[in-house]
Design an enzyme around this catalytic site. Structure first.
Site, PDB file in Angstrom:
ATOM      1  N   ARG A   1      -3.777   6.605   3.673  1.00 28.47           N
ATOM      2  CA  ARG A   1      -5.071   7.112   4.125  1.00 28.47           C
ATOM      3  C   ARG A   1      -5.109   7.303   5.635  1.00 28.47           C
ATOM      4  O   ARG A   1      -5.999   7.978   6.162  1.00 28.47           O
ATOM      5  CB  ARG A   1      -6.200   6.186   3.670  1.00 28.47           C
ATOM      6  CG  ARG A   1      -6.308   4.882   4.431  1.00 28.47           C
ATOM      7  CD  ARG A   1      -7.417   3.998   3.867  1.00 28.47           C
ATOM      8  NE  ARG A   1      -8.671   4.705   3.778  1.00 28.47           N
ATOM      9  CZ  ARG A   1      -9.699   4.314   3.030  1.00 28.47           C
ATOM     10  NH1 ARG A   1      -9.591   3.218   2.272  1.00 28.47           N
ATOM     11  NH2 ARG A   1     -10.818   4.991   3.011  1.00 28.47           N
TER      12      ARG A   1
ATOM     13  N   GLU B   1     -14.113   6.271  -2.677  1.00 33.16           N
ATOM     14  CA  GLU B   1     -14.793   7.098  -3.667  1.00 33.16           C
ATOM     15  C   GLU B   1     -16.077   6.454  -4.191  1.00 33.16           C
ATOM     16  O   GLU B   1     -16.967   7.153  -4.669  1.00 33.16           O
ATOM     17  CB  GLU B   1     -13.856   7.383  -4.836  1.00 33.16           C
ATOM     18  CG  GLU B   1     -13.467   6.147  -5.634  1.00 33.16           C
ATOM     19  CD  GLU B   1     -12.680   6.519  -6.880  1.00 33.16           C
ATOM     20  OE1 GLU B   1     -12.694   7.703  -7.244  1.00 33.16           O
ATOM     21  OE2 GLU B   1     -12.064   5.622  -7.470  1.00 33.16           O
TER      22      GLU B   1
ATOM     23  N   ASP C   1      -7.655  -1.509   6.341  1.00 37.77           N
ATOM     24  CA  ASP C   1      -8.810  -1.324   7.216  1.00 37.77           C
ATOM     25  C   ASP C   1      -8.844  -2.384   8.312  1.00 37.77           C
ATOM     26  O   ASP C   1      -9.301  -2.120   9.424  1.00 37.77           O
ATOM     27  CB  ASP C   1     -10.115  -1.319   6.413  1.00 37.77           C
ATOM     28  CG  ASP C   1     -10.249  -2.541   5.518  1.00 37.77           C
ATOM     29  OD1 ASP C   1      -9.274  -3.302   5.399  1.00 37.77           O
ATOM     30  OD2 ASP C   1     -11.327  -2.721   4.931  1.00 37.77           O
TER      31      ASP C   1
END
Length: 763
Positions: free
Chosen positions: A539, A556, A644
């Site tokens: 990502r 999503e 993240d």
């Protein structure tokens, strides 16, 4: 007869007068005049105001011709030529560029021999290379080679001196006369002359050396590095001493020095003269003769007093409380004092004639140091007094930037050396001096991304520009084949409705193919499907499809409205170097466990914005993929919900700033994405509403859609991820904040018609 005698007398008198007027200077060489001359030299005039004059030098000092042990210029040149037989080497003549074309800039370190001892410093250098993105274990892929022989200390009186280096390197099949090799050195030469003799022929190798003489330095080929101690940290390093809002208007001392004074030999003249500028008030210059084995044999009349005064002051206190620090040469040109002054924000005043300053090819030292002349020592106090306070502050700030960017750890010193060499391979894609000398620095401004400062997120304000007015929505999807979940359909509709949205990219991270184009919703902006490799780090890959400066990273199952997206993007354009987003987390130090902890409990602080719903600059995709070593990306791919955290740690390490939280809906749906059709670990970040233990380590709260065991395992992985990242960086880069940004008039008791984002309050 009388006339003849008269002419003879006149001729003799004229000859004597001619000899006196035109040859009188030669008569002074006769022994008749030598005694009178010697007496005149010994008797200095007695000034009537002698008591009012400061004594800057003894008559014996002025009459001496210098230390006879010092090498003459001819001797220094002969010694230099014996070491640098390829003194005219340049990258174009002594470096094989073709080795770097196929695999890029890769570095190979020779295998370490068991019976070959390594110093602590050289071991750190090799470790820095082997754990970096430059390293390759395959010599066929290598562009640059590093010896496993310790070449840092080439003083043959040192216990760490390695003998027979010439014989050893000639036996290496990859040596090739030193071509495409890099040799590190901190100490060269020995008592009494300390020439730059390394004790072996470096051939055509690049020399990364401390205390480099400018006359020996080969511009555009060699690299001058700083002298650093053996306990210099491997990575991370201590931060500088200049903190925000802690700058006193005027420090106690203007100019200080505390160190050894050499009584004889090279480097003694400069340090012996430092006592002349000491006034005991705002200029403190302290020296001691009490070092070495034979100091008492050579001590002079000042030694005893100097030794007593030396003990009255603490060195660290002087560094903390002085504006300028004198950095004179020692036996060699460089000294540890240089890095100590940089860290302390004490502006270095360099007294080391002929020193090629560290990384001077890239660093503009005129913005961070005062370069003096050893012969003009007495002018230094008046020169530093003339520097305006605003410029003094700019100097101090630059010392802190340079220390943190290039010198605070062995990793940074080694990586800066390698990046300077790498820039030489492609000069048209090399960094400008602006990038090297401006935050965040050359190591973090990748020329592979751009060489124009306006393309980076750090320089908009300095160039009077701003980021692009559109963003790219980047959605990571793990839905099963054949159908799209309702959350992703609603998310695509909400994001495409934003006036700032330029395109939507969907990263399909499942092994089953994505749904056909007819099943995707119709949008007013282009929608593109990218097939991923089912890795979490995918990502943050720098996809060429991302054309806008801003990236809106989404999972999503994220639920956002168009108003939330619009407001967050407007905020991000004001802070393009930071992560701006919605769901937040924080870190803390667990004193009992002595490790870092991760929590999602609602507190008054935050340090992480989850990339499940966050804006950031696309440059961070390039940094994530090209700056970080492969080992960190493998860590992310092995631990669920770690990517993240790594992105937040990376951005905080670059900017030294916290992320920004913006207004969001009161409550997000807390569901775990289903992993139907995906392998274990393929799912992206955990749900937005994931809970974590507080610093008291309470068990994680149950989240709708997951079991307590699964949530605890995922949460444990986040703890492990955070601690492994802190270990790799050498410190904890995350910065905490208590800031949240809301729209003006948000929830104020005024008409809804006056509010720009009225729908935020209705959600």
């Amino acid at each position: 007869m009388q006339t003849r005698k008269k002419y003879i007398f006149l001729t003799f008198l004229a000859s004597w007068l001619l000899l006196f007027f035109f040859g009188g200077d030669r008569l002074r060489r006769f022994a008749f005049f030598s005694g009178r001359k010697a007496e005149a030299q010994r008797n200095w005039p007695h000034w009537t105001d002698r008591s009012l004059l400061n004594s800057f030098a003894d008559p014996e000092e002025l009459q001496s011709d210098g230390d006879p042990s010092l090498p003459s210029p001819r001797e220094r040149r002969a010694a230099r030529l014996s070491v640098y037989k390829n003194s005219r080497c340049r990258m174009e003549t002594c470096f094989n560029f073709s080795r770097c074309e196929k695999h890029g800039f890769k570095v190979f370190t020779y295998p370490r021999e068991r019976d070959q001892p390594l110093s602590e410093s050289y071991s750190k250098i090799l470790t820095s290379i082997e754990r970096s993105r430059y390293y390759t274990p395959n010599p066929e892929e290598a562009c640059l080679f590093i010896l496993s022989i310790d070449t840092l200390d080439r003083d043959h009186l040192s216990s760490q001196y390695v003998r027979n280096v010439d014989e050893k390197i000639r036996g290496f099949p990859l040596w090739n006369g030193g071509r495409n090799h890099l040799i590190f050195n901190l100490y060269s030469g020995t008592w009494p002359n300390y020439t730059e003799d390394l004790g072996f022929d470096i051939g055509q190798a690049i020399l990364a050396k401390a205390s480099f003489y400018t006359e020996s330095f080969r511009p555009g080929f060699d690299v001058s590095i700083p002298l650093f101690p053996k306990d210099h940290p491997q990575r991370g390093g201590e931060r500088g001493w200049l903190y925000q809002d802690s700058i006193p208007p005027k420090k106690k001392y203007l100019l200080v020095f505390k160190g050894k004074r050499y009584l004889t030999g090279i480097g003694s003249s400069t340090r012996n003269a430092l006592h002349h500028i000491h006034n005991g008030k705002d200029i403190v210059s302290l020296t001691t003769c009490k070092h070495g084995k034979d100091w008492e044999k050579h001590k002079d009349t000042r030694c005893d007093k100097d030794n007593v005064d030396y003990e009255k002051f603490d060195y660290q206190e002087l560094l903390h409380n002085s504006t300028f620090c004198i950095v004179p040469r020692g036996r060699r040109l460089g000294s540890f004092r240089f890095l100590e002054a940089l860290q302390a924000a004490c502006i270095p005043v360099l007294l080391s004639d002929g020193w090629e300053l560290p990384f001077a090819e890239a660093i503009d030292w005129g913005k961070a140091a005062v370069v003096g002349n050893e012969r003009l020592l007495l002018q230094i106090p008046s020169a530093v007094r003339c520097i305006h306070p605003e410029r003094v502050l700019a100097f101090q700030q630059q010392t802190q930037f340079l220390w943190d960017a290039y010198f605070s750890s062995v990793d940074k010193i080694v990586h800066t050396t390698l990046e300077i060499i790498k820039d030489r391979l492609l000069p048209h894609r090399s960094r400008s001096r602006f990038l090297w000398n401006t935050l965040p620095g050359g190591l973090l401004a990748r020329p592979d991304f751009s060489t124009h400062p306006g393309d980076f997120p750090f320089y908009y304000l300095q160039h009077g520009s701003s980021p692009s007015k559109k963003f790219t929505a980047f959605i990571r999807a793990v839905s099963p084949s054949g159908s799209l979940s309702q959350p992703i359909l609603r998310l695509i509709q909400a994001v495409s409705g934003s006036q700032y949205c330029a395109q939507i990219l969907v990263l399909w991270s499942c092994e089953k193919p994505p749904p056909p184009s007819g099943k995707w919703p119709q949008t007013t902006v282009p929608l593109t499907i990218i097939q991923g490799r089912r890795k979490l780090s995918d990502r943050f890959f720098p996809y060429t499809a991302i054309q806008t400066d801003a990236v809106l990273s989404l999972d999503e199952d994220t639920s956002l409205s168009t108003s939330e997206v619009d407001f967050a993007f407007v905020v991000w354009r004001s802070f393009p170097e930071r992560i701006v987003g919605f769901p937040t987390r924080s870190h803390f130090w667990d004193a009992e466990q002595r490790r870092w902890g991760y929590t999602s409990r609602w507190t008054n602080e935050l340090s992480i914005v989850l990339t499940a719903a966050a804006f950031y600059h696309r440059y961070y995709h390039s940094l994530f993929t090209e700056y970080l070593p492969a080992g960190l990306r493998e860590l992310v791919d092995g631990l669920a919900a770690c990517e993240d955290i790594l992105m937040n740690v990376l951005v905080a390490a670059v900017t030294k700033l916290p992320p920004i939280k913006v207004t969001q809906r009161k409550q997000h749906k807390e569901t775990v994405p289903q992993q139907v059709g995906c392998k274990e670990g393929d799912a992206g970040t955990p749900p937005v509403g994931e809970l974590s233990p507080s610093p008291l380590r309470s068990p994680p709260a149950k989240v709708k859609g997951t079991t307590g065991a699964a949530g605890g395992r995922r949460f444990s992985q986040r703890h492990d991820c955070l601690n492994q990242l802190a270990d790799w960086f050498g410190y904890m880069p995350l910065v905490s904040s208590q800031l949240r940004l809301d729209p003006v008039l948000f929830k104020d008791q005024v008409s809804v018609l006056r509010k720009k984002y009225p729908r935020l309050e209705k959600l």
